[in-house]
Scaffold this motif. Sequence first.
Motif, PDB file in Angstrom:
ATOM      1  N   UNK A 153       0.821  -1.207   0.000  1.00  0.00           N
ATOM      2  CA  UNK A 153       0.000   0.000   0.000  1.00  0.00           C
ATOM      3  C   UNK A 153       0.855   1.257   0.000  1.00  0.00           C
ATOM      4  N   UNK A 154       1.887   1.280   0.824  1.00  0.00           N
ATOM      5  CA  UNK A 154       2.704   2.488   0.905  1.00  0.00           C
ATOM      6  C   UNK A 154       3.515   2.709  -0.360  1.00  0.00           C
ATOM      7  N   UNK A 155       4.028   1.636  -0.930  1.00  0.00           N
ATOM      8  CA  UNK A 155       4.812   1.777  -2.160  1.00  0.00           C
ATOM      9  C   UNK A 155       3.935   2.287  -3.300  1.00  0.00           C
ATOM     10  N   UNK A 156       2.719   1.755  -3.391  1.00  0.00           N
ATOM     11  CA  UNK A 156       1.835   2.157  -4.483  1.00  0.00           C
ATOM     12  C   UNK A 156       1.075   3.435  -4.229  1.00  0.00           C
ATOM     13  N   UNK A 157       0.930   3.806  -2.962  1.00  0.00           N
ATOM     14  CA  UNK A 157       0.168   5.001  -2.578  1.00  0.00           C
ATOM     15  C   UNK A 157       0.997   5.830  -1.595  1.00  0.00           C
ATOM     16  N   UNK A 158       2.075   6.437  -2.066  1.00  0.00           N
ATOM     17  CA  UNK A 158       3.012   7.109  -1.153  1.00  0.00           C
ATOM     18  C   UNK A 158       2.413   8.244  -0.334  1.00  0.00           C
ATOM     19  N   UNK A 159       1.339   8.868  -0.826  1.00  0.00           N
ATOM     20  CA  UNK A 159       0.760  10.012  -0.121  1.00  0.00           C
ATOM     21  C   UNK A 159      -0.541   9.681   0.604  1.00  0.00           C
ATOM     22  N   UNK A 160      -0.958   8.428   0.559  1.00  0.00           N
ATOM     23  CA  UNK A 160      -2.249   8.058   1.151  1.00  0.00           C
ATOM     24  C   UNK A 160      -2.171   7.990   2.672  1.00  0.00           C
ATOM     25  N   UNK A 161      -3.299   8.247   3.306  1.00  0.00           N
ATOM     26  CA  UNK A 161      -3.440   7.976   4.735  1.00  0.00           C
ATOM     27  C   UNK A 161      -3.846   6.514   4.897  1.00  0.00           C
ATOM     28  N   UNK A 162      -3.107   5.777   5.683  1.00  0.00           N
ATOM     29  CA  UNK A 162      -3.357   4.351   5.855  1.00  0.00           C
ATOM     30  C   UNK A 162      -3.704   4.080   7.314  1.00  0.00           C
ATOM     31  N   UNK A 163      -4.842   3.425   7.519  1.00  0.00           N
ATOM     32  CA  UNK A 163      -5.304   3.085   8.860  1.00  0.00           C
ATOM     33  C   UNK A 163      -5.490   1.574   8.978  1.00  0.00           C
TER      34      UNK A 163
END
Length: 235
Positions: A153-163
């Motif tokens: 998730x972080x690699x593909x969505x570097x600016x996303x908020x992840x919960x």
Amino acid sequence: MSARKSLRPRPAWVVGLVLICLVAAGAVAMSRGTFAILGGAAGAASTAEETEQPPTAVFVGDSYTAAEGGEGVRWTSLVAQEQGWRELNVGRGGTGWTVAVPADRCRYGTCPTYPEVAHEVVDLAPEIVVVAGGRNDRGNDVAAAAAETFATLREGLPDARIYAVSPFWDSTAYPAHLIAQGRDVREEVRRVGGEYLEVGHPLGGRPDLITQDGIHPNAAGYRALAEAVNEALDR
């Protein structure tokens, strides 16, 4: 005689009256112009505000995320509404960090593990990702699967908020293995700069919030889960 009269100087009071009228007219014009500009600016801001889209939030999880048994009430939808998000729900009953459902028993088309679902989420390009679940993993070690999920998730969505939401359980006593699972998930989501939402055990001791199958929340149960998640988000 008439020509000479037209050249006669005007009394002072007439000249003064004309000047006052001209000044007043100019002030009105300026005033109207100012209000027109302010009105235009306010209108533009309002239009921009109306066309601005809410952030998209993708919810990953099991049957609790899919809201089975809720009579159309989803905790995910209630949370999205409260937080001002646009919901995309990819919850699939029976799945978990390490558990998939065979195609012949999957009612959603495909029922992969969360690490596999993470690639699907990246393709959706959301601004927010919420991962909830874990009850189907039972006593399985989920640390590696959680690490893979959040890394993808972080690699593909570097600016996303992840919960990540602490594991939900039904109205019975909260299992010890879910406490250990929650610690692993918390560590891995924080490793990628995400946030762990500790929601406790909202359904504990409340069989009135569970359907007759003894597992899934009813509509009131899902509202209780939504309230707990919103409280954790607002802390």
